[in-house]
Design an enzyme around this catalytic site. Structure first.
Site, PDB file in Angstrom:
ATOM      1  N   THR A  12     -65.330  58.309  37.659  1.00  0.00           N
ATOM      2  CA  THR A  12     -66.334  59.251  37.172  1.00  0.00           C
ATOM      3  C   THR A  12     -67.567  58.575  36.591  1.00  0.00           C
ATOM      4  O   THR A  12     -68.576  59.233  36.346  1.00  0.00           O
ATOM      5  CB  THR A  12     -65.723  60.173  36.092  1.00  0.00           C
ATOM      6  OG1 THR A  12     -65.266  59.374  34.999  1.00  0.00           O
ATOM      7  CG2 THR A  12     -64.557  60.973  36.668  1.00  0.00           C
ATOM      8  N   GLY A  13     -67.510  57.262  36.356  1.00  0.00           N
ATOM      9  CA  GLY A  13     -68.651  56.537  35.797  1.00  0.00           C
ATOM     10  C   GLY A  13     -69.701  56.226  36.846  1.00  0.00           C
ATOM     11  O   GLY A  13     -69.542  56.542  38.029  1.00  0.00           O
ATOM     12  N   VAL A  15     -70.765  53.306  38.233  1.00  0.00           N
ATOM     13  CA  VAL A  15     -70.338  52.427  39.315  1.00  0.00           C
ATOM     14  C   VAL A  15     -69.276  53.115  40.161  1.00  0.00           C
ATOM     15  O   VAL A  15     -69.269  53.012  41.392  1.00  0.00           O
ATOM     16  CB  VAL A  15     -69.827  51.082  38.766  1.00  0.00           C
ATOM     17  CG1 VAL A  15     -69.261  50.211  39.883  1.00  0.00           C
ATOM     18  CG2 VAL A  15     -70.963  50.340  38.059  1.00  0.00           C
ATOM     19  N   SER A  40     -60.079  63.241  31.627  1.00  0.00           N
ATOM     20  CA  SER A  40     -60.470  63.782  32.931  1.00  0.00           C
ATOM     21  C   SER A  40     -59.274  64.063  33.830  1.00  0.00           C
ATOM     22  O   SER A  40     -59.394  64.773  34.827  1.00  0.00           O
ATOM     23  CB  SER A  40     -61.413  62.810  33.652  1.00  0.00           C
ATOM     24  OG  SER A  40     -62.604  62.615  32.926  1.00  0.00           O
ATOM     25  N   CYS A 157     -73.790  41.210  37.685  1.00  0.00           N
ATOM     26  CA  CYS A 157     -74.812  41.682  38.627  1.00  0.00           C
ATOM     27  C   CYS A 157     -76.078  40.832  38.614  1.00  0.00           C
ATOM     28  O   CYS A 157     -76.721  40.650  39.653  1.00  0.00           O
ATOM     29  CB  CYS A 157     -75.164  43.141  38.344  1.00  0.00           C
ATOM     30  SG  CYS A 157     -75.614  43.478  36.630  1.00  0.00           S
ATOM     31  N   GLN A 185     -83.867  43.026  33.771  1.00  0.00           N
ATOM     32  CA  GLN A 185     -82.755  43.795  34.292  1.00  0.00           C
ATOM     33  C   GLN A 185     -82.968  45.301  34.142  1.00  0.00           C
ATOM     34  O   GLN A 185     -83.413  45.789  33.104  1.00  0.00           O
ATOM     35  CB  GLN A 185     -81.451  43.354  33.618  1.00  0.00           C
ATOM     36  CG  GLN A 185     -81.136  41.895  33.912  1.00  0.00           C
ATOM     37  CD  GLN A 185     -79.839  41.409  33.319  1.00  0.00           C
ATOM     38  OE1 GLN A 185     -79.716  40.226  33.002  1.00  0.00           O
ATOM     39  NE2 GLN A 185     -78.850  42.269  33.167  1.00  0.00           N
ATOM     40  N   SER A 188     -80.079  50.805  34.811  1.00  0.00           N
ATOM     41  CA  SER A 188     -78.804  51.239  35.377  1.00  0.00           C
ATOM     42  C   SER A 188     -77.705  50.212  35.146  1.00  0.00           C
ATOM     43  O   SER A 188     -76.516  50.543  35.196  1.00  0.00           O
ATOM     44  CB  SER A 188     -78.941  51.521  36.882  1.00  0.00           C
ATOM     45  OG  SER A 188     -79.421  50.383  37.564  1.00  0.00           O
ATOM     46  N   ARG A 245     -83.985  43.611  29.159  1.00  0.00           N
ATOM     47  CA  ARG A 245     -83.866  44.934  29.773  1.00  0.00           C
ATOM     48  C   ARG A 245     -85.273  45.525  29.890  1.00  0.00           C
ATOM     49  O   ARG A 245     -86.040  45.529  28.916  1.00  0.00           O
ATOM     50  CB  ARG A 245     -82.988  45.844  28.915  1.00  0.00           C
ATOM     51  CG  ARG A 245     -82.660  47.180  29.564  1.00  0.00           C
ATOM     52  CD  ARG A 245     -81.611  47.044  30.639  1.00  0.00           C
ATOM     53  NE  ARG A 245     -80.298  46.718  30.092  1.00  0.00           N
ATOM     54  CZ  ARG A 245     -79.279  46.315  30.832  1.00  0.00           C
ATOM     55  NH1 ARG A 245     -79.414  46.171  32.139  1.00  0.00           N
ATOM     56  NH2 ARG A 245     -78.106  46.031  30.287  1.00  0.00           N
ATOM     57  N   HIS A 252     -82.539  44.270  39.695  1.00  0.00           N
ATOM     58  CA  HIS A 252     -82.708  43.175  38.734  1.00  0.00           C
ATOM     59  C   HIS A 252     -83.629  42.115  39.332  1.00  0.00           C
ATOM     60  O   HIS A 252     -83.465  41.705  40.481  1.00  0.00           O
ATOM     61  CB  HIS A 252     -81.362  42.519  38.419  1.00  0.00           C
ATOM     62  CG  HIS A 252     -80.462  43.339  37.551  1.00  0.00           C
ATOM     63  ND1 HIS A 252     -80.858  44.506  36.940  1.00  0.00           N
ATOM     64  CD2 HIS A 252     -79.157  43.135  37.176  1.00  0.00           C
ATOM     65  CE1 HIS A 252     -79.842  44.995  36.227  1.00  0.00           C
ATOM     66  NE2 HIS A 252     -78.813  44.177  36.355  1.00  0.00           N
TER      67      HIS A 252
END
Length: 366
Positions: A12-13, A15, A40, A157, A185, A188, A245, A252
């Site tokens: 559900t996140g 990623v 959930s 990442c 970065q 997201s 950020r 990125h």
């Protein structure tokens, strides 16, 4: 060809949602199992994520009707899927133990989480670079007494912006001694809801917890070698990083200066460096893996590229895009590199890892 049934942990996140969307119509894999937090569990996937679906398109219809299971109970996945993608968001110790529990039940784990990146017998894969690290999996299974299960992870990442260009130079005979990296970065990368808008609009945040340590150390494991029962880190390059950020949604960027570990007369010219990058391919391209970019490294010559909004989708978000290659007054050369942090740097990079594992026979016994 019959597709392999797969599960997504942390479905559900942000990623997890990206996994769900990218696996829609995948030629090899089909999502048959979704798991998330206990709050959930027992609900339909569509009912939990419909109000917070972040990918910009409709929820895949076959996954929308799946009932979410409790990710903390690995036994629920047995018989429902052959392996799982881990996009879990919880404490590192909890994730490490949970991923090991899935593996102990014969369910391989292809993970985005950082919890097992420094486990000595867990490969941290960038498929173009260290596919040879897959040989440690047999040692990992023997160490734990696992039959079919194992754990493979992907790196942070932000590393994706410069690891393939770095590897290409090393493989061409131009070893790198030192690097200074400054990352810009995307928001997201902080997940959802992520950094508050008041902190990001009209602002840059010059600190991301843990990112500089990952940037400086993970590359050494990726460039290392399997040594008996563990992966031994490479000694070079030495990396100094600053991670920031910036108010960009996806993509990125890294500003890189590097010094070659070579005598002056053996160092490559800018033209030689570009030739190394543009000709770079590796095992994923040889195997024609579905998610592998045809051109892993793309070089731009415009003075103001790469830019996240214009270049992050290059090669379907799987390429490293480089620009502004030029001499460096302190080290040897410097350049700007860009990669898509939620595709190459997250879910699609994880899918490419799974494709490599399948192509190399690691799912044959499932």
């Amino acid at each position: 060809m019959e597709k392999i049934s797969v599960g997504v942990l942390g479905a559900t996140g942000m990623v997890g949602q990206r996994y769900i969307k990218l696996l829609e119509n995948h030629p090899w894999f089909k999502v048959t199992y979704v798991a998330a937090s206990p709050r959930s569990a027992g609900k339909l996937y569509k009912d939990v994520v419909s109000s917070k679906w972040l990918i910009g398109e409709e929820i895949p219809s076959d996954v929308a009707e799946l009932t979410i299971q409790d990710a903390n109970i690995p036994s629920l996945a047995v018989g429902k899927c052959k392996f799982v993608f881990s996009a879990l968001e919880m404490g590192k110790d909890e994730i490490k133990a949970l991923e090991e529990s899935y593996a102990s039940m014969g369910i391989p784990v292809v993970s985005n989480a950082s919890a097992n990146r420094w486990t000595e017998d867990v490969p941290m894969l960038v498929p173009e670079i260290n596919y040879s690290h897959l040989e440690i999996i047999k040692k990992q299974q023997a160490h734990h007494g696992w039959d079919k299960g194992f754990i493979a992870v992907k790196p942070n990442c932000s590393l994706q912006t410069y690891m393939m260009p770095l590897h290409a130079l090393i493989m061409a005979g131009y070893p790198v001694k030192r690097m200074i990296v400054t990352t810009l970065q995307a928001t997201s990368g902080a997940g959802y809801p992520g950094v508050p808008s008041f902190d990001m609009i009209d602002n840059i945040v010059p600190f991301i917890g843990g990112e500089e340590e990952k940037t400086e150390k993970e590359c050494l494991k990726i460039l290392g070698k399997v040594d008996g029962e563990k992966i031994a880190n490479a000694e070079y390059p030495k990396v100094s990083s600053t991670c920031t950020r910036v108010p960009v949604i996806d993509g990125h960027t890294a500003c890189v200066s590097l010094e070659f570990d070579l005598p002056e007369d053996k160092k490559p010219s800018l033209e030689q460096i570009e030739q190394v990058w543009t000709s770079y391919t590796s095992l994923p391209q040889e195997l024609n893996l579905p998610s592998a970019p045809v051109h892993p490294i793309v070089v731009r010559h415009e003075e103001n590229r790469p830019q996240p909004r214009r270049d992050r989708e290059t090669e379907k978000g799987m390429a490293c895009v480089i620009g502004r290659l030029r001499p460096c007054n302190v080290f040897d050369v410097k350049f700007v590199a860009l990669s898509h942090n939620t595709k190459r740097g997250a879910a699609l990079g994880g899918i490419l890892n799974a494709e490599l594992l399948k192509a190399e026979g690691f799912f044959d016994a499932l």
